[in-house]
Write an enzyme that holds these catalytic residues in place. Structure first.
Site, PDB file in Angstrom:
ATOM      1  N   ASP A 215      48.221  40.777  36.247  1.00 13.14           N
ATOM      2  CA  ASP A 215      46.814  40.251  36.420  1.00 13.14           C
ATOM      3  C   ASP A 215      47.034  38.618  35.960  1.00 13.14           C
ATOM      4  O   ASP A 215      47.923  38.352  35.480  1.00 13.14           O
ATOM      5  CB  ASP A 215      45.965  40.806  35.522  1.00 13.14           C
ATOM      6  N   SER A 216      45.980  37.955  36.098  1.00 11.10           N
ATOM      7  CA  SER A 216      45.814  36.629  35.896  1.00 11.10           C
ATOM      8  C   SER A 216      45.781  36.235  34.526  1.00 11.10           C
ATOM      9  O   SER A 216      45.920  35.307  33.716  1.00 11.10           O
ATOM     10  CB  SER A 216      44.559  36.031  36.557  1.00 11.10           C
TER      11      SER A 216
ATOM     12  N   CYS B 257      44.941  42.284  39.527  1.00 11.31           N
ATOM     13  CA  CYS B 257      43.873  41.004  39.823  1.00 11.31           C
ATOM     14  C   CYS B 257      43.170  41.165  41.260  1.00 11.31           C
ATOM     15  O   CYS B 257      43.877  41.205  42.086  1.00 11.31           O
ATOM     16  CB  CYS B 257      44.730  39.924  39.641  1.00 11.31           C
TER      17      CYS B 257
ATOM     18  N   GLU C 113      35.741  37.487  28.200  1.00 11.00           N
ATOM     19  CA  GLU C 113      36.697  37.050  27.451  1.00 11.00           C
ATOM     20  C   GLU C 113      36.156  36.578  25.934  1.00 11.00           C
ATOM     21  O   GLU C 113      37.164  36.839  25.274  1.00 11.00           O
ATOM     22  CB  GLU C 113      37.356  35.596  28.163  1.00 11.00           C
TER      23      GLU C 113
ATOM     24  N   CYS D 131      36.165  42.762  40.184  1.00  2.91           N
ATOM     25  CA  CYS D 131      36.842  41.795  39.339  1.00  2.91           C
ATOM     26  C   CYS D 131      37.360  42.489  38.055  1.00  2.91           C
ATOM     27  O   CYS D 131      36.487  43.353  37.607  1.00  2.91           O
ATOM     28  CB  CYS D 131      35.938  40.490  38.967  1.00  2.91           C
ATOM     29  N   THR D 132      38.443  42.317  37.520  1.00  2.00           N
ATOM     30  CA  THR D 132      38.907  43.120  36.318  1.00  2.00           C
ATOM     31  C   THR D 132      38.141  42.917  35.113  1.00  2.00           C
ATOM     32  O   THR D 132      38.321  43.907  34.329  1.00  2.00           O
ATOM     33  CB  THR D 132      40.534  42.221  35.986  1.00  2.00           C
ATOM     34  N   HIS D 133      37.316  41.861  35.066  1.00  2.00           N
ATOM     35  CA  HIS D 133      36.518  41.630  33.874  1.00  2.00           C
ATOM     36  C   HIS D 133      35.253  42.515  33.881  1.00  2.00           C
ATOM     37  O   HIS D 133      34.895  42.529  32.872  1.00  2.00           O
ATOM     38  CB  HIS D 133      36.501  40.107  33.610  1.00  2.00           C
TER      39      HIS D 133
END
Ligand code: DGL
Length: 278
Positions: free
Chosen positions: A11-12, A74, A154, A188-190
């Site tokens: 992933d990023s 990602c 984050e 989106c991963t987040h």
């Protein structure tokens, strides 16, 4: 390639650990190598060319660990770089998160009303739109870029007034009008980290679709079908990061849902790898 070889995931950054978590839950006998390109996050605001170049470097670094399959956790990289990744890693199978996510969205929306929230890059690339229309040509897909969600996740700021206000602002265009979406794809991963807040703002009638679980299903199915599933004890997961292993371990725990020992996170420099496509 042995059945005991690990599954590679990249992933990023650390958000892809939500996908790794689903993979580990679904396949407890498999070993994993995870790379987070934390030095170059975010990918979501960068051009398709740059994301493709970075993604190919990540994939090659993970493949160097002898993986039997690569998961592109990602969404942005899956959206714009999947063909390049499949070409560069062949014959190792490469699975992105978009197709399984679209599959789940179509199943969750019998009338075809689907909303997708993602990064700017994923929205612009239109991959969810194409993947949904390939399965249901009559689907009405609306999309919204939600870049601030990445920063909020984050920061661990996933509930309360601030994320709620941001969610209200982002989701308003998707929710207005009489024809409400039947489901909302967390593209989106987040975003799974903000699922509670997003669900509250979206309301009880809209189902949230998280591509992590459906990607894990797709990986398990492929390994089983090709006779490559492992059934012994797994090795402990290996983590690679391109910046700040300490932060990776600390914040990564939120996404992975289990403890990460900072000493198990290896710092790597993708510019120095021998075979990277520049
Ligand atoms: N991993 C990215 C995605 O799923 C989100 C973070 C970023 O923008 O790099 O699209």
């Amino acid at each position: 390639m042995t059945r005991a070889a690990p599954i590679g995931v990249f992933d990023s950054g650390i958000g892809g650990l939500t996908v790794m978590r689903a993979l580990m839950e679904k396949m407890p006998s498999e070993s994993f190598v995870y790379l987070g390109d934390t030095a170059r996050l975010p990918y979501g605001t960068k051009s398709a060319e740059t994301v493709t170049r970075y993604a190919v470097q990540c994939a090659e670094a993970v493949a160097a660990h002898g993986v039997k399959l690569l998961v592109v956790a990602c969404n942005t990289a899956s959206s714009v770089a999947l063909p390049a990744l499949q070409k560069s890693l062949a014959p190792i199978p490469v699975i992105g998160v978009i197709e399984p996510g679209a599959e789940a969205a179509v199943a969750a929306a019998p009338r075809g009303r689907i909303a997708v929230i993602a990064t700017e890059g994923t929205v612009k690339g239109g991959a969810y739109m194409r993947a949904v229309h390939a399965r249901n040509p009559n689907a009405q897909v609306t999309q919204q870029a939600c870049p601030l969600f990445v920063a909020l996740a984050e920061e661990g700021l996933t509930e309360g007034e601030i994320p709620e206000l941001v969610a209200e602002r982002y989701l308003a265009p998707l929710l207005e009008g009489r024809e409400q979406p039947e489901c909302l794809v967390l593209g989106c991963t987040h975003f799974p980290a903000l699922a509670k807040t997003i669900a509250r703002v979206a309301g009880p009638r809209i189902k949230l679709v998280d591509s992590a679980a459906t990607t894990a299903d797709a990986v398990a199915k492929l390994l089983k079908e090709t006779g490559n599933a492992h059934d012994g004890a797994p090795l402990p997961p290996r983590f690679l990061a391109t910046d700040s292993p300490e932060r990776f371990a600390r914040v990564g725990e939120i996404f992975l849902g289990r403890k990460i020992d900072p000493d198990t996170v290896e710092l790597i420099d993708l510019q120095k790898l021998p075979h990277t496509a520049g």
